[in-house]
Design a protein around this motif. Structure first.
Motif, mmCIF file in Angstrom:
data_model
loop_
_atom_site.group_PDB
_atom_site.id
_atom_site.type_symbol
_atom_site.label_atom_id
_atom_site.label_comp_id
_atom_site.label_asym_id
_atom_site.label_seq_id
_atom_site.Cartn_x
_atom_site.Cartn_y
_atom_site.Cartn_z
ATOM 1 N N TYR A 118 0.842 -1.194 0.000
ATOM 2 C CA TYR A 118 0.000 0.000 0.000
ATOM 3 C C TYR A 118 0.879 1.246 0.000
ATOM 4 C CZ TYR A 118 -3.790 -3.145 1.305
ATOM 5 O OH TYR A 118 -4.702 -4.150 1.319
ATOM 6 N N GLN A 119 0.289 2.374 -0.407
ATOM 7 C CA GLN A 119 1.067 3.611 -0.499
ATOM 8 C C GLN A 119 1.471 4.129 0.886
ATOM 9 O OE1 GLN A 119 -0.762 6.538 -2.908
ATOM 10 N NE2 GLN A 119 1.025 7.867 -2.946
ATOM 11 N N LEU A 176 0.995 0.506 10.443
ATOM 12 C CA LEU A 176 2.090 -0.345 10.905
ATOM 13 C C LEU A 176 1.742 -1.831 10.803
ATOM 14 C CD1 LEU A 176 4.899 -0.504 12.103
ATOM 15 C CD2 LEU A 176 3.874 -0.335 14.369
ATOM 16 N N GLU A 177 0.509 -2.210 11.120
ATOM 17 C CA GLU A 177 0.108 -3.623 11.059
ATOM 18 C C GLU A 177 0.243 -4.175 9.642
ATOM 19 O OE1 GLU A 177 -3.812 -3.986 12.584
ATOM 20 O OE2 GLU A 177 -3.281 -3.229 14.560
ATOM 21 N N LEU A 178 -0.180 -3.402 8.649
ATOM 22 C CA LEU A 178 -0.066 -3.860 7.267
ATOM 23 C C LEU A 178 1.384 -3.899 6.796
ATOM 24 C CD1 LEU A 178 -3.132 -2.196 5.511
ATOM 25 C CD2 LEU A 178 -2.839 -4.570 6.196
ATOM 26 N N GLN A 179 2.209 -2.993 7.279
ATOM 27 C CA GLN A 179 3.637 -3.034 6.942
ATOM 28 C C GLN A 179 4.283 -4.306 7.484
ATOM 29 O OE1 GLN A 179 5.412 0.496 8.568
ATOM 30 N NE2 GLN A 179 4.698 1.816 6.888
ATOM 31 N N ILE A 180 3.919 -4.657 8.708
ATOM 32 C CA ILE A 180 4.461 -5.872 9.321
ATOM 33 C C ILE A 180 3.978 -7.104 8.572
ATOM 34 C CG2 ILE A 180 4.418 -7.299 11.408
ATOM 35 C CD1 ILE A 180 4.314 -4.655 13.004
ATOM 36 N N GLN A 181 2.694 -7.140 8.248
ATOM 37 C CA GLN A 181 2.137 -8.278 7.527
ATOM 38 C C GLN A 181 2.798 -8.414 6.156
ATOM 39 O OE1 GLN A 181 -2.074 -8.003 6.888
ATOM 40 N NE2 GLN A 181 -2.239 -10.093 6.131
ATOM 41 N N TYR A 182 3.010 -7.306 5.475
ATOM 42 C CA TYR A 182 3.674 -7.333 4.168
ATOM 43 C C TYR A 182 5.103 -7.859 4.298
ATOM 44 C CZ TYR A 182 5.810 -5.688 -0.157
ATOM 45 O OH TYR A 182 6.486 -5.624 -1.343
#
Length: 92
Positions: free
Chosen positions: A43-44, A48-54
């Motif tokens: 994602y652009q 933080l949760e999505l960054q960790i999951q990625y």
């Protein structure tokens, strides 16, 4: 009788090498799935949760691709060496 045992052993060894090659391909494909589908395009401005999951999915995909590729290469080389050894021993 001894020839039957060697033929059976050769058959088992070929099956093991083929299974190793197939397992490498499957692991490689699962790793590509993690890279392309699970991690996908980041994602652009993700939370933080999505960054960790990625990062986790990319790490898993990277490890699986590397492991699958190496397993395919090693099993392929072992199959080639085994085939050459069988030809060499069969020429006697």
């Amino acid at each position: 009788m001894d020839h039957g045992k060697t033929a059976k052993t050769e058959s088992y060894f070929k099956q093991i090498l083929n299974a190793g090659f197939l397992a490498g391909i499957i692991i490689l494909l699962i790793g590509v799935y993690y890279w392309a589908i699970k991690a996908g395009v980041p994602y652009q401005d993700p939370p933080l949760e999505l960054q960790i999951q990625y990062a986790v999915n990319m790490g898993i995909g990277e490890t699986l691709v590397k492991t699958g590729f190496l397993l395919c290469i090693y099993a392929g080389i072992a199959r080639l060496v085994f085939r050459l050894l069988l030809k060499k021993t069969g020429d006697r």
